[in-house]
Design an enzyme around this catalytic site. Structure first.
Site, mmCIF file in Angstrom:
data_model
loop_
_atom_site.group_PDB
_atom_site.id
_atom_site.type_symbol
_atom_site.label_atom_id
_atom_site.label_comp_id
_atom_site.label_asym_id
_atom_site.label_seq_id
_atom_site.Cartn_x
_atom_site.Cartn_y
_atom_site.Cartn_z
ATOM 1 N N GLU A 1 2.999 -8.828 11.670
ATOM 2 C CA GLU A 1 2.592 -8.439 10.307
ATOM 3 C C GLU A 1 3.815 -8.369 9.392
ATOM 4 O O GLU A 1 3.779 -8.799 8.253
ATOM 5 C CB GLU A 1 1.885 -7.080 10.379
ATOM 6 C CG GLU A 1 1.300 -6.608 9.062
ATOM 7 C CD GLU A 1 0.478 -5.329 9.214
ATOM 8 O OE1 GLU A 1 0.482 -4.739 10.324
ATOM 9 O OE2 GLU A 1 -0.158 -4.913 8.233
ATOM 10 N N ASP B 1 0.779 -1.231 0.000
ATOM 11 C CA ASP B 1 0.000 0.000 0.000
ATOM 12 C C ASP B 1 0.816 1.289 0.000
ATOM 13 O O ASP B 1 0.465 2.258 -0.647
ATOM 14 C CB ASP B 1 -0.913 0.042 1.230
ATOM 15 C CG ASP B 1 -1.828 -1.174 1.304
ATOM 16 O OD1 ASP B 1 -1.555 -2.194 0.659
ATOM 17 O OD2 ASP B 1 -2.827 -1.085 2.026
HETATM 18 C C1 GLC Z 1 -2.410 -3.912 4.511
HETATM 19 C C2 GLC Z 1 -1.448 -4.478 3.483
HETATM 20 C C3 GLC Z 1 -2.215 -5.359 2.518
HETATM 21 C C4 GLC Z 1 -2.979 -6.412 3.298
HETATM 22 C C5 GLC Z 1 -3.830 -5.805 4.409
HETATM 23 C C6 GLC Z 1 -4.397 -6.853 5.343
HETATM 24 O O1 GLC Z 1 -3.355 -3.077 3.939
HETATM 25 O O2 GLC Z 1 -0.762 -3.479 2.825
HETATM 26 O O3 GLC Z 1 -1.351 -5.959 1.602
HETATM 27 O O4 GLC Z 1 -3.762 -7.156 2.449
HETATM 28 O O5 GLC Z 1 -3.060 -4.951 5.186
HETATM 29 O O6 GLC Z 1 -3.375 -7.649 5.875
#
Ligand code: GLC
Length: 418
Positions: free
Chosen positions: A390, A160
């Protein structure tokens, strides 16, 4: 059994909300598209019924035009922004209006192969859904037939907040029709998350596309952000190979020919994005017409889906080794030391287990098993030391962002168990 595998399974149970898995509690309280595909591959190792369920619940959100949204809002939650009232989409179940990397068909093939004989009937509707989605990618996101698919919002990349978007995103106005009420910074330290100014731009894009009624052709005409993206396209090609394989398994010869044509086009298009001077592949900014030269992990993902000439594969691997030198955990999502490099901030440096998983498969495909093994070990060790975070600070190894993360658990299972 390895205690960490037991813990990984426990995380998937804790994040289950009724046949689908949230990425982590509170920070991401809905079903996310590519997260669920990775999670389904995790389940495929020990519970194929649950693996199918994950994919079936995701396609409840599939739009009539074939798009599978990046979020399916199965149940309301007030711990996340932007929610359904910001997206203003029209599907029967509330969803976001953008998509995410098409890992789905890669997962589907793995789940089908794990399930063994008798699984065809359950697999077919998912196969049909995947085919519709791939057709959507080529019609909605490559209307000129170049073979590279374009993203209209940085969040569609799954990376993102990557520095890859800095130049293209700077052109997007910071004005919004929607009040921006961030929730993420209430769950995670703000220094690890995107900046407010960029959040306004992210929402400006949502407002723009909602005003197009989410019509793909209209959005294509109005989009102030349009990047033909290399990571997504490389994932689409790998998924296309797996889809073609399933089409042949199911005797769908016409589908197989159609998918093979997509794959051929894309294979050539990706190869044309190879830049020897950078030792990477690059995306193209379709608004400026220029290469996106930002040094991020995306440029190496084509290892996953192409059988590259030895000199190209070797150059990629050497470049990756240079980026990883001296780091506690590889592979950094941004080249260490460059201006955009921030080892703790979301996609601007940290190592992500799922990206490593893709790269490991890419190394194996392209004749570099020792590089695959090194990255596999480093990823497994980071998770065992810090838990199912994460992502990881590549310099210190610290686990960052949300904890008890589903896709980190799924990646661990594949990397430590298989
Ligand atoms: C964030 C990440 C994305 C992912 C989401 C849920 O937005 O950038 O890639 O899918 O989190 O984990």
């Amino acid at each position: 059994m390895n205690v960490h595998i037991t813990e990984a399974k426990r995380i998937l149970v804790a994040n289950d909300r009724g046949g689908y898995t949230v990425p982590t509690d509170r920070l991401y309280p809905f079903q996310w598209n590519w997260d669920s595909a990775f999670v389904a591959m995790g389940f495929a190792l020990y519970d194929t019924d649950r693996a199918y369920r994950e994919l079936e619940r995701l396609i409840e959100g599939q739009w009539a035009d074939g798009m599978i949204p990046h979020i399916v809002f199965h149940q309301p939650s007030d711990t996340y922004f932007p929610g359904p009232n910001v997206w203003r989409t029209r599907h029967t179940i509330p969803t976001s209006g953008i998509t995410q990397p098409p890992v789905f068909a890669i997962a589907l093939r793995k789940v089908f192969e794990a399930a063994g004989s008798g699984a065809e009937a359950r697999t077919l509707p998912l196969y049909e859904a995947a085919l519709k989605w791939h057709r959507w990618w080529y019609s909605a996101r490559d209307p000129e037939g170049t073979g590279l698919v374009a993203l209209l919002h940085p969040w569609e990349s799954g990376s993102d907040n990557s520095p890859a978007w800095d130049i293209a995103l700077a052109r997007v106005p910071t004005t919004t029709d929607t009040p921006v009420v961030r929730k993420d910074t209430g769950h995670v330290n703000a220094s690890m998350r995107p900046r407010d100014e960029d959040y306004n731009r992210f929402i400006h894009l949502v407002d723009t596309y909602a005003a197009c009624g989410w019509d793909p052709a209209m959005q294509w005409g109005k989009a102030p952000f349009k990047v033909a993206e290399i990571q997504t396209t490389a994932i689409l090609l790998k998924a296309g190979e797996d889809l073609e394989h399933l089409a042949r398994e199911f005797g769908r010869t016409e589908d197989a020919a159609e998918i093979a044509a997509f794959n051929d086009l894309t294979r050539k298009a990706i190869l044309a994005q190879w830049r020897p001077a950078l030792s990477r592949f690059v995306s193209r900014d379709l608004i400026s017409g220029e290469d996106v030269e930002a040094a991020t992990q995306a440029g190496f993902i084509p290892l996953l889906s192409l059988d590259l000439e030895k000199n190209i594969a070797d150059a990629l691997v050497d470049e990756m080794k240079a980026w990883s030198k001296g780091l506690k955990v590889a592979f950094p999502t941004t080249k260490p030391g460059i201006a955009g490099w921030e080892p703790k901030r979301y996609w601007r440096g940290p190592a992500w287990a799922i990206i490593n998983w893709l790269l490991i498969d890419g190394f194996k495909r392209n004749g570099h098993p020792e590089a695959a093994e090194e990255l596999r070990r480093s990823t497994v060790a980071a998770i065992e030391a810090e838990g199912f975070a994460e992502y990881f600070d590549p310099v210190t190894g610290e686990g960052c962002g949300g904890l008890g993360f589903s896709w980190t658990a799924a990646a661990y299972m594949w990397l430590a168990w298989t």
